[in-house]
Design an enzyme around this catalytic site. Sequence first.
Site, PDB file in Angstrom:
ATOM      1  N   LYS A   1      10.246   4.936  16.130  1.00  0.00           N
ATOM      2  CA  LYS A   1       8.928   5.382  16.591  1.00  0.00           C
ATOM      3  C   LYS A   1       7.904   4.256  16.486  1.00  0.00           C
ATOM      4  O   LYS A   1       6.871   4.295  17.160  1.00  0.00           O
ATOM      5  CB  LYS A   1       8.479   6.615  15.812  1.00  0.00           C
ATOM      6  CG  LYS A   1       8.479   6.469  14.292  1.00  0.00           C
ATOM      7  CD  LYS A   1       7.228   5.836  13.739  1.00  0.00           C
ATOM      8  CE  LYS A   1       7.331   5.668  12.237  1.00  0.00           C
ATOM      9  NZ  LYS A   1       6.164   4.962  11.658  1.00  0.00           N
TER      10      LYS A   1
ATOM     11  N   ARG B   1      -0.944   1.859  11.788  1.00  0.00           N
ATOM     12  CA  ARG B   1      -1.343   0.472  12.037  1.00  0.00           C
ATOM     13  C   ARG B   1      -0.581  -0.207  13.169  1.00  0.00           C
ATOM     14  O   ARG B   1      -1.114  -1.126  13.790  1.00  0.00           O
ATOM     15  CB  ARG B   1      -1.232  -0.345  10.755  1.00  0.00           C
ATOM     16  CG  ARG B   1       0.148  -0.437  10.144  1.00  0.00           C
ATOM     17  CD  ARG B   1       0.069  -1.210   8.840  1.00  0.00           C
ATOM     18  NE  ARG B   1       1.389  -1.385   8.240  1.00  0.00           N
ATOM     19  CZ  ARG B   1       1.574  -2.049   7.109  1.00  0.00           C
ATOM     20  NH1 ARG B   1       0.555  -2.583   6.473  1.00  0.00           N
ATOM     21  NH2 ARG B   1       2.783  -2.180   6.612  1.00  0.00           N
ATOM     22  N   ASN B   2       0.681   0.201  13.452  1.00  0.00           N
ATOM     23  CA  ASN B   2       1.362  -0.398  14.605  1.00  0.00           C
ATOM     24  C   ASN B   2       0.583  -0.117  15.886  1.00  0.00           C
ATOM     25  O   ASN B   2       0.432  -0.991  16.757  1.00  0.00           O
ATOM     26  CB  ASN B   2       2.790   0.149  14.728  1.00  0.00           C
ATOM     27  CG  ASN B   2       3.743  -0.479  13.744  1.00  0.00           C
ATOM     28  OD1 ASN B   2       4.204  -1.602  13.930  1.00  0.00           O
ATOM     29  ND2 ASN B   2       4.028   0.233  12.660  1.00  0.00           N
TER      30      ASN B   2
ATOM     31  N   ALA C   1      -0.464   5.855   4.270  1.00  0.00           N
ATOM     32  CA  ALA C   1      -0.568   5.566   2.838  1.00  0.00           C
ATOM     33  C   ALA C   1      -1.970   5.831   2.299  1.00  0.00           C
ATOM     34  O   ALA C   1      -2.134   6.453   1.245  1.00  0.00           O
ATOM     35  CB  ALA C   1      -0.150   4.123   2.575  1.00  0.00           C
TER      36      ALA C   1
ATOM     37  N   LYS D   1      10.918   2.206   6.612  1.00  0.00           N
ATOM     38  CA  LYS D   1      11.097   2.684   7.985  1.00  0.00           C
ATOM     39  C   LYS D   1      11.579   1.534   8.851  1.00  0.00           C
ATOM     40  O   LYS D   1      10.788   0.732   9.347  1.00  0.00           O
ATOM     41  CB  LYS D   1       9.790   3.268   8.516  1.00  0.00           C
ATOM     42  CG  LYS D   1       9.347   4.516   7.769  1.00  0.00           C
ATOM     43  CD  LYS D   1       8.094   5.113   8.364  1.00  0.00           C
ATOM     44  CE  LYS D   1       7.702   6.383   7.629  1.00  0.00           C
ATOM     45  NZ  LYS D   1       6.479   7.002   8.188  1.00  0.00           N
TER      46      LYS D   1
ATOM     47  N   ASN E   1       0.821  -1.216   0.000  1.00  0.00           N
ATOM     48  CA  ASN E   1       0.000   0.000   0.000  1.00  0.00           C
ATOM     49  C   ASN E   1       0.854   1.265   0.000  1.00  0.00           C
ATOM     50  O   ASN E   1       0.545   2.238  -0.687  1.00  0.00           O
ATOM     51  CB  ASN E   1      -0.977  -0.014   1.186  1.00  0.00           C
ATOM     52  CG  ASN E   1      -0.272   0.005   2.529  1.00  0.00           C
ATOM     53  OD1 ASN E   1       0.908  -0.324   2.655  1.00  0.00           O
ATOM     54  ND2 ASN E   1      -1.000   0.396   3.554  1.00  0.00           N
ATOM     55  N   TRP E   2       1.968   1.278   0.766  1.00  0.00           N
ATOM     56  CA  TRP E   2       2.846   2.436   0.790  1.00  0.00           C
ATOM     57  C   TRP E   2       3.657   2.540  -0.492  1.00  0.00           C
ATOM     58  O   TRP E   2       3.833   3.621  -1.054  1.00  0.00           O
ATOM     59  CB  TRP E   2       3.739   2.375   2.015  1.00  0.00           C
ATOM     60  CG  TRP E   2       4.694   3.505   2.240  1.00  0.00           C
ATOM     61  CD1 TRP E   2       5.979   3.399   2.653  1.00  0.00           C
ATOM     62  CD2 TRP E   2       4.451   4.912   2.111  1.00  0.00           C
ATOM     63  NE1 TRP E   2       6.556   4.639   2.787  1.00  0.00           N
ATOM     64  CE2 TRP E   2       5.637   5.598   2.459  1.00  0.00           C
ATOM     65  CE3 TRP E   2       3.338   5.669   1.723  1.00  0.00           C
ATOM     66  CZ2 TRP E   2       5.751   6.990   2.420  1.00  0.00           C
ATOM     67  CZ3 TRP E   2       3.455   7.067   1.693  1.00  0.00           C
ATOM     68  CH2 TRP E   2       4.642   7.703   2.036  1.00  0.00           C
ATOM     69  N   GLY E   3       4.137   1.400  -1.002  1.00  0.00           N
ATOM     70  CA  GLY E   3       4.892   1.419  -2.247  1.00  0.00           C
ATOM     71  C   GLY E   3       4.053   1.890  -3.419  1.00  0.00           C
ATOM     72  O   GLY E   3       4.508   2.676  -4.259  1.00  0.00           O
TER      73      GLY E   3
END
Length: 591
Positions: free
Chosen positions: A449, A515-516, A353, A320, A208-210
Amino acid sequence: MGQPRRSNSGQWRPPLPAPSHRPRARPLLFWLMKILRLADYKKSPNIPRLLLRTIFSAACSIPKSCRLSPFPCSTPDLPHFSCRNIHSHSGPSRYPILKAKARPSPEARTCRQSRAFSSHLLNNPNPDHHCGVAPSPRPTPPRCHNLDPLSLAPPLGCSNIAVSLAAPLTLNNKQQPSHRTTHSQSAKMTVPDSFPHKHKVAVIGSGNWGTTVGKVIAESTSEHPDVFEKDVQMWVYEEKVRVDGETRNLTEVINTKHQNTKYLEGINLPTNLIANPSIEDAVKDATILIFNFPHEFINNICRQLKGKILPYARGVSCIKGVTVTDDKIELICEFIGEQLEIYCGALSGANIASEIANENWCETTIAYNTPPCDRHVANGNGQANGNGNGAYEEHRDSRGQIVKTKLTPVPEDYPPLDHEVLHTLFSRPYFTVSMVSDVVGVSLGGALKNIVAIACGFVEGHGWNMTAKTAVMRRGMLEIIQFAREFYPETIQPATLWEESAGWGDMIVSCTAARNWRYSKMAVERGVSIQEIERTELNGQKLQGISTSREVSSFLRARGIEDKYPLFKLVDGILDGKVNVNDIPSLFRKN
């Protein structure tokens, strides 16, 4: 001189001054003094070079008929000023204020002013420049503005000058560095026709981020065909997906429906974003590589890419995380650069994202130290790529050590790969980009983080609320800065973590919306392990905070300093089931 005149009493008075000395020049000088108030004119080293040159250019633009008295040098038409500092009654002000008055006679000049102007002459040796005379013809620089932190001031002949918002000043003859070497204001740039080749961009990763980053970049390459090739190759790990009642390859779906139906459903992608199942074919002839995949796959992907990319390619890591063993810790961007023998920067920020894909406004931070061999003549750094002074400088890593890998310079026939080009590539109306040089701050802020975000999820899932999360976030940021100072003391700039999106901005978003935080909260609420939530809820993707927490704790444990980082230690204990969430407040009572 004017004609003698008689007063009402019959006495003769001195003649009026010549027209060139009448007060009509005062408005111009008034506005010039407004500019001079920004700097301490008494001490010329305290004025940034660009400001000094700009001020004198403005002064010299005053017509000769409006000038006052000659300056003691070979340029007799330059106005002469007397300046002094004015402070408030409560004490010296932070910014000295200047008062100026015109002196009619050259005899009143001072040695201090002569020295100040001599300094100006050193930076502007062309005598025509000081006298208001049109300068002799000279080649026009191909680019009239520059955002590269390693470059010098742009030439005064440019009509479009961009100045760093945080350019380092000199105070008491000591340079005060700024962590933000540039802060770009616009995605527009000027690239001359003298560069026959354009940069080709490849995105490695399609989660999703890519996919979101691929969308951002593909939109930019379409808008800047003078700098980039339009098509952007995106490597996609081939999978079977169910679409419209039939099973199809994910790459086929992306290239026909222009949607990533598995990882970014409902978002229309640019038609020039091309999904490619072959990683070697996707990176072929690419000069800019964007890395975006779970960091546990980094070793395997680097092995596949080694020897298959251009030797002068440059990278930006959007991953990250950090690569950690019991022996050492390494920034992912530097690990990629070492494995592929290229230079790689890092991107991190308060980025979600799905929100960026829906074009909700946000900001990010890109850390990129332009290698010395890539300094370009258009950036004011001497000769062309590979031939200037930068070619003889050694490139240094985040620990201040000389990089063993000898970088291949970007060829002269490409636009220089610097802050400006990268800003243009990533900047969108809904995606604000800040360029810095602190790779350590951006990388560690983006990686560590995630550990803090998991802790905040545990806290909220337990029933505690914002005050408890705030305490955990504060403690987490202190441990991140402590970690950076302990293992990267040579280059870390803590201001990055306090001021940039990659610092506190990313921390706040990760601990309240990402999401984390979300899935660690869900694990406590359901009474299951976070690993079970990862398996059932993430559609095959991974929570970066879990692997980062384990690797960092193992690294600290091997050095016997785990107790110096109680929050990191506690999160790792909860993940392993050895510590209960109820124990979180105890670390604040003991410290």
